[in-house]
Design a protein around this motif. Structure first.
Motif, PDB file in Angstrom:
ATOM      1  N   SER A  66       4.340 -13.881 -51.286  1.00 61.02           N
ATOM      2  CA  SER A  66       4.296 -15.196 -50.645  1.00 61.02           C
ATOM      3  C   SER A  66       3.558 -15.209 -49.305  1.00 61.02           C
ATOM      4  N   GLY A  67       2.305 -14.751 -49.333  1.00 61.43           N
ATOM      5  CA  GLY A  67       1.416 -14.999 -48.209  1.00 61.43           C
ATOM      6  C   GLY A  67       1.237 -13.883 -47.214  1.00 61.43           C
ATOM      7  N   ASP A  68       0.256 -14.099 -46.328  1.00 58.70           N
ATOM      8  CA  ASP A  68      -0.238 -13.078 -45.415  1.00 58.70           C
ATOM      9  C   ASP A  68      -0.590 -11.824 -46.206  1.00 58.70           C
ATOM     10  N   ILE A  69      -1.420 -12.037 -47.211  1.00 52.84           N
ATOM     11  CA  ILE A  69      -1.899 -10.938 -48.032  1.00 52.84           C
ATOM     12  C   ILE A  69      -2.737  -9.996 -47.166  1.00 52.84           C
ATOM     13  N   VAL A 127      11.260 -25.030 -62.316  1.00 54.46           N
ATOM     14  CA  VAL A 127      10.161 -24.792 -61.385  1.00 54.46           C
ATOM     15  C   VAL A 127      10.658 -24.064 -60.143  1.00 54.46           C
ATOM     16  N   PHE A 128       9.929 -23.015 -59.756  1.00 62.18           N
ATOM     17  CA  PHE A 128      10.074 -22.403 -58.433  1.00 62.18           C
ATOM     18  C   PHE A 128       8.899 -22.879 -57.582  1.00 62.18           C
ATOM     19  N   VAL A 129       9.194 -23.419 -56.414  1.00 58.45           N
ATOM     20  CA  VAL A 129       8.152 -23.867 -55.494  1.00 58.45           C
ATOM     21  C   VAL A 129       7.992 -22.808 -54.415  1.00 58.45           C
ATOM     22  N   GLY A 130       6.763 -22.319 -54.235  1.00 57.00           N
ATOM     23  CA  GLY A 130       6.505 -21.280 -53.247  1.00 57.00           C
ATOM     24  C   GLY A 130       5.554 -21.761 -52.169  1.00 57.00           C
ATOM     25  N   LEU A 131       5.754 -21.258 -50.969  1.00 59.70           N
ATOM     26  CA  LEU A 131       4.853 -21.479 -49.834  1.00 59.70           C
ATOM     27  C   LEU A 131       5.082 -20.350 -48.851  1.00 59.70           C
ATOM     28  N   HIS A 132       4.262 -20.278 -47.821  1.00 60.90           N
ATOM     29  CA  HIS A 132       4.398 -19.181 -46.862  1.00 60.90           C
ATOM     30  C   HIS A 132       5.370 -19.517 -45.734  1.00 60.90           C
ATOM     31  N   GLY A 168       7.985 -16.895 -47.164  1.00 64.75           N
ATOM     32  CA  GLY A 168       7.857 -15.617 -46.468  1.00 64.75           C
ATOM     33  C   GLY A 168       7.743 -15.865 -44.981  1.00 64.75           C
ATOM     34  N   HIS A 169       6.733 -15.238 -44.342  1.00 72.55           N
ATOM     35  CA  HIS A 169       6.355 -15.510 -42.943  1.00 72.55           C
ATOM     36  C   HIS A 169       7.314 -14.928 -41.920  1.00 72.55           C
ATOM     37  N   ALA A 170       8.610 -14.914 -42.222  1.00 68.44           N
ATOM     38  CA  ALA A 170       9.596 -14.482 -41.233  1.00 68.44           C
ATOM     39  C   ALA A 170       9.745 -12.975 -41.161  1.00 68.44           C
ATOM     40  N   HIS A 171       9.211 -12.227 -42.137  1.00 68.99           N
ATOM     41  CA  HIS A 171       9.404 -10.771 -42.199  1.00 68.99           C
ATOM     42  C   HIS A 171      10.894 -10.447 -42.167  1.00 68.99           C
TER      43      HIS A 171
END
Length: 262
Positions: A39-42, A148-153, A191-194
């Protein structure tokens, strides 16, 4: 259905980030999973070389679904990783456009739909779901014929962490109402929060994956005043969330750390 959820790999061309991601992916490849979500910051700087590294490491026998974060750069991401995630051939949507448009994609995995939203704002660390992304998501949810699973960063709620809350998702009200009015949504994943976090949003579970590259310190766990320079712990092992959706539609989530390679 069982799928793994990881986040914030931050590939940067260095050995440390690469080995931590490899540690996680090697562990996950030995499991009977249905998918892996990142979920982001690849990438850390959004360069084509970093995405080449991600493309070589984020591979498995099951679909690997990815979405962008604030460290990602849309044009380079789209050029190297394409529109449908690393190693996944069942996606639609993200391949549209040629550069700076939001990278949104929908993926069908078994009897589940993943609607992955681009919450990044080019050049900024905080997030926003652009009007075209919300319109796209509304259409996806209206036509969904399966859970449905909704994903974002970016997390759409305050986490009671002064630094993280300054770069959360902005203007989440319309998004929250859309989730609340969409009965097919099982959960919102970010994600984003680590940091592994469990909460609610729009009447659904909100589940944040722990970070692969590092873990965020919490204000009440350290005597130090947190600054951007010391907010992350680089020594904690990388973490993984496992989401299990049963035949009755009940979701259970387990948080684990990836073991050291043998």
């Amino acid at each position: 259905m069982i799928f793994a959820h990881i986040s914030d790999t931050h590939f940067d061309g260095g050995e440390r980030a690469r080995l931590r991601a490899r540690r996680v992916m090697t562990w996950l490849r030995g499991m009977p999973l249905d998918a892996i979500l990142v979920s982001g910051d690849i990438a850390d700087h959004g360069t084509e070389a970093e995405y080449e590294e991600a493309r070589s490491e984020l591979v498995a026998e099951v679909p690997v679904l990815i979405l962008p974060g604030n460290h990602d750069v849309r044009a380079a991401y789209r050029k190297v990783l394409g529109g449908n995630g690393a190693g996944d051939g069942a996606g639609e949507g993200a391949g549209e456009g040629t550069g700076g448009e939001p990278i949104n994609s929908v993926h069908r995995v078994g009897q589940v739909l993943f609607a992955l939203c681009d919450s990044s704002i080019p050049g900024r660390d905080d997030g926003l779901l652009a009007p075209e992304t919300l319109a796209w998501l509304r259409e996806v949810l209206a036509g969904a014929d399966r859970p449905v699973f909704v994903g974002l960063h970016h997390p759409p709620i305050r986490l009671r962490h002064p630094l993280l809350d300054s770069i959360m998702l902005g203007e989440p009200g319309e998004f929250e109402e859309l989730i609340r009015r969409s009965p097919g949504v099982v959960a919102v994943l970010a994600g984003h929060a680590h940091s592994a976090v469990a909460s609610t949003f729009g009447g659904r579970p909100l589940l944040l994956a722990p970070g692969v590259v590092s873990t965020t310190r919490l204000p009440w766990t350290t005597p130090e005043e947190l600054t951007w320079a010391n907010t992350v712990d680089r020594n904690d092992p990388p973490g993984v969330s496992f989401h299990v959706l049963d035949d009755d539609g009940r979701l259970a989530t387990h948080f684990r750390i990836a073991p050291e390679p043998a």
